[in-house]
Design a protein around this motif. Sequence first.
Motif, PDB file in Angstrom:
ATOM      1  N   MET A   1     114.816 149.839  15.555  1.00 42.05           N
ATOM      2  CA  MET A   1     114.184 151.149  15.620  1.00 42.05           C
ATOM      3  C   MET A   1     113.485 151.295  16.946  1.00 42.05           C
ATOM      4  N   GLY A   2     113.736 152.348  17.668  1.00 39.72           N
ATOM      5  CA  GLY A   2     113.161 152.532  18.985  1.00 39.72           C
ATOM      6  C   GLY A   2     111.716 152.955  18.904  1.00 39.72           C
ATOM      7  N   SER A   3     110.996 152.701  19.984  1.00 42.82           N
ATOM      8  CA  SER A   3     109.594 153.081  20.044  1.00 42.82           C
ATOM      9  C   SER A   3     109.454 154.368  20.826  1.00 42.82           C
ATOM     10  N   SER A   4     108.447 155.171  20.441  1.00 39.12           N
ATOM     11  CA  SER A   4     108.182 156.402  21.174  1.00 39.12           C
ATOM     12  C   SER A   4     107.103 156.213  22.217  1.00 39.12           C
ATOM     13  N   VAL A   5     106.654 154.973  22.410  1.00 39.77           N
ATOM     14  CA  VAL A   5     105.652 154.701  23.427  1.00 39.77           C
ATOM     15  C   VAL A   5     106.244 155.005  24.791  1.00 39.77           C
ATOM     16  N   SER A   6     105.554 155.803  25.569  1.00 47.18           N
ATOM     17  CA  SER A   6     106.076 156.224  26.859  1.00 47.18           C
ATOM     18  C   SER A   6     106.052 155.091  27.860  1.00 47.18           C
ATOM     19  N   VAL A   7     106.991 155.136  28.804  1.00 47.49           N
ATOM     20  CA  VAL A   7     107.054 154.121  29.846  1.00 47.49           C
ATOM     21  C   VAL A   7     105.870 154.296  30.780  1.00 47.49           C
ATOM     22  N   ARG A   8     105.207 153.213  31.084  1.00 48.75           N
ATOM     23  CA  ARG A   8     104.056 153.241  31.983  1.00 48.75           C
ATOM     24  C   ARG A   8     104.519 152.733  33.340  1.00 48.75           C
ATOM     25  N   SER A   9     104.720 153.622  34.261  1.00 45.17           N
ATOM     26  CA  SER A   9     105.127 153.204  35.591  1.00 45.17           C
ATOM     27  C   SER A   9     103.927 153.243  36.514  1.00 45.17           C
ATOM     28  N   GLY A  10     103.996 152.499  37.582  1.00 43.46           N
ATOM     29  CA  GLY A  10     102.962 152.567  38.596  1.00 43.46           C
ATOM     30  C   GLY A  10     101.699 151.800  38.258  1.00 43.46           C
ATOM     31  N   TYR A  11     101.773 150.799  37.373  1.00 41.89           N
ATOM     32  CA  TYR A  11     100.589 149.975  37.123  1.00 41.89           C
ATOM     33  C   TYR A  11     100.248 149.227  38.411  1.00 41.89           C
ATOM     34  N   HIS A  12      98.980 148.869  38.541  1.00 43.39           N
ATOM     35  CA  HIS A  12      98.536 148.203  39.766  1.00 43.39           C
ATOM     36  C   HIS A  12      99.174 146.827  39.888  1.00 43.39           C
ATOM     37  N   HIS A  13      99.583 146.503  41.055  1.00 46.71           N
ATOM     38  CA  HIS A  13     100.158 145.186  41.306  1.00 46.71           C
ATOM     39  C   HIS A  13      99.124 144.122  40.947  1.00 46.71           C
ATOM     40  N   GLY A  14      99.565 143.128  40.212  1.00 43.72           N
ATOM     41  CA  GLY A  14      98.659 142.061  39.790  1.00 43.72           C
ATOM     42  C   GLY A  14      97.943 142.360  38.494  1.00 43.72           C
ATOM     43  N   ASP A  15      98.163 143.551  37.930  1.00 43.07           N
ATOM     44  CA  ASP A  15      97.500 143.929  36.692  1.00 43.07           C
ATOM     45  C   ASP A  15      98.497 144.068  35.548  1.00 43.07           C
ATOM     46  N   LEU A  16      99.629 143.399  35.662  1.00 39.43           N
ATOM     47  CA  LEU A  16     100.674 143.537  34.656  1.00 39.43           C
ATOM     48  C   LEU A  16     100.200 143.047  33.294  1.00 39.43           C
ATOM     49  N   ARG A  17      99.420 141.993  33.256  1.00 38.99           N
ATOM     50  CA  ARG A  17      98.961 141.472  31.969  1.00 38.99           C
ATOM     51  C   ARG A  17      98.176 142.546  31.197  1.00 38.99           C
ATOM     52  N   ASN A  18      97.246 143.216  31.886  1.00 34.61           N
ATOM     53  CA  ASN A  18      96.472 144.264  31.210  1.00 34.61           C
ATOM     54  C   ASN A  18      97.339 145.434  30.813  1.00 34.61           C
ATOM     55  N   ALA A  19      98.311 145.772  31.661  1.00 36.13           N
ATOM     56  CA  ALA A  19      99.220 146.868  31.324  1.00 36.13           C
ATOM     57  C   ALA A  19     100.029 146.535  30.073  1.00 36.13           C
ATOM     58  N   LEU A  20     100.481 145.302  29.968  1.00 35.13           N
ATOM     59  CA  LEU A  20     101.226 144.875  28.781  1.00 35.13           C
ATOM     60  C   LEU A  20     100.335 144.864  27.543  1.00 35.13           C
ATOM     61  N   SER A  21      99.079 144.467  27.724  1.00 30.35           N
ATOM     62  CA  SER A  21      98.142 144.457  26.595  1.00 30.35           C
ATOM     63  C   SER A  21      97.925 145.867  26.067  1.00 30.35           C
ATOM     64  N   ARG A  22      97.744 146.813  26.980  1.00 28.69           N
ATOM     65  CA  ARG A  22      97.552 148.208  26.558  1.00 28.69           C
ATOM     66  C   ARG A  22      98.820 148.747  25.898  1.00 28.69           C
ATOM     67  N   ALA A  23      99.967 148.393  26.438  1.00 31.73           N
ATOM     68  CA  ALA A  23     101.230 148.841  25.836  1.00 31.73           C
ATOM     69  C   ALA A  23     101.392 148.252  24.436  1.00 31.73           C
ATOM     70  N   ALA A  24     100.996 146.996  24.261  1.00 32.20           N
ATOM     71  CA  ALA A  24     101.075 146.363  22.940  1.00 32.20           C
ATOM     72  C   ALA A  24     100.186 147.082  21.942  1.00 32.20           C
ATOM     73  N   ALA A  25      98.983 147.474  22.393  1.00 38.88           N
ATOM     74  CA  ALA A  25      98.073 148.211  21.512  1.00 38.88           C
ATOM     75  C   ALA A  25      98.658 149.569  21.147  1.00 38.88           C
ATOM     76  N   ASP A  26      99.316 150.221  22.096  1.00 45.18           N
ATOM     77  CA  ASP A  26      99.949 151.508  21.809  1.00 45.18           C
ATOM     78  C   ASP A  26     101.090 151.351  20.806  1.00 45.18           C
ATOM     79  N   LEU A  27     101.838 150.280  20.938  1.00 44.39           N
ATOM     80  CA  LEU A  27     102.902 149.997  19.971  1.00 44.39           C
ATOM     81  C   LEU A  27     102.315 149.779  18.577  1.00 44.39           C
ATOM     82  N   ALA A  28     101.228 149.016  18.520  1.00 42.60           N
ATOM     83  CA  ALA A  28     100.570 148.762  17.236  1.00 42.60           C
ATOM     84  C   ALA A  28     100.011 150.043  16.645  1.00 42.60           C
TER      85      ALA A  28
END
Length: 239
Positions: A1-28
């Motif tokens: 089943m696909g997710s409707s969470v929008s793609v987050r482009s343009g996250y700050h370089h070196g901040d991928l971990r936080n971007a993934l954490s926020r995306a995980a929370a949005d998925l949840a």
Amino acid sequence: MGSSVSVRSGYHHGDLRNALSRAAADLAREGGPGAVTVRAAARAVGVTPTAAYRHFAGHEELLDAAKEQAMARMAAVMDAELARSPDQGDPVRRGLRHLAAVGLGYLNFAVAEPGLFRTCFVGGMPAGSTVHPVWTSEPFVRAIAVLDELAEAGYLPAERRPMAELAIWSSVHGLAMLLNEGPMRHAGPEIQRQAIERTFEVIAVGLGGSPLTGELRADLLEMIRRSGLSAPDPGPSAG
């Protein structure tokens, strides 16, 4: 089943971990803890799963990050309720208002964000940890602070302070589950309001009322002990 969470482009370089954490929370938020996967979070951020795995060894680590985000969002709702609570009046009145604010924030979050609410309580003890994360989480810390406030004001007797946070948490969490996934979900708003009011009234009276003594307390303790009720053995840790 696909997710409707929008793609987050343009996250700050070196901040991928936080971007993934926020995306995980949005998925949840949209699909509960079961919707959180490394691949889905990577897709939402706009990176490859390989890049995501450089920051999270696997699903459990990412789910823990989503849980931290969910707890922080619950605490923010509690803080918003606390900010609306009048600060005037004697210490007991202020303490009881704060107690109601913390509990209402918990309920509001549970009803408004069922996916995140479920995510707050998934998982067990992290490897190498001796304390479950919930005991140090921001929402639980706020509940402890309110009870300490009531104890300092003289409303909550010292002999009744130990474990009081577990008693109020059990009551409010149980009501949250009834409103969220149980039969109270389909009750009318007036019945729901009455249930919330009565629960909070019973909690407040229970905290400050006279303790059970003599035969009343002995009967209660005997029945609990005779029941043999205890937590099931969790067995070996899954790690």
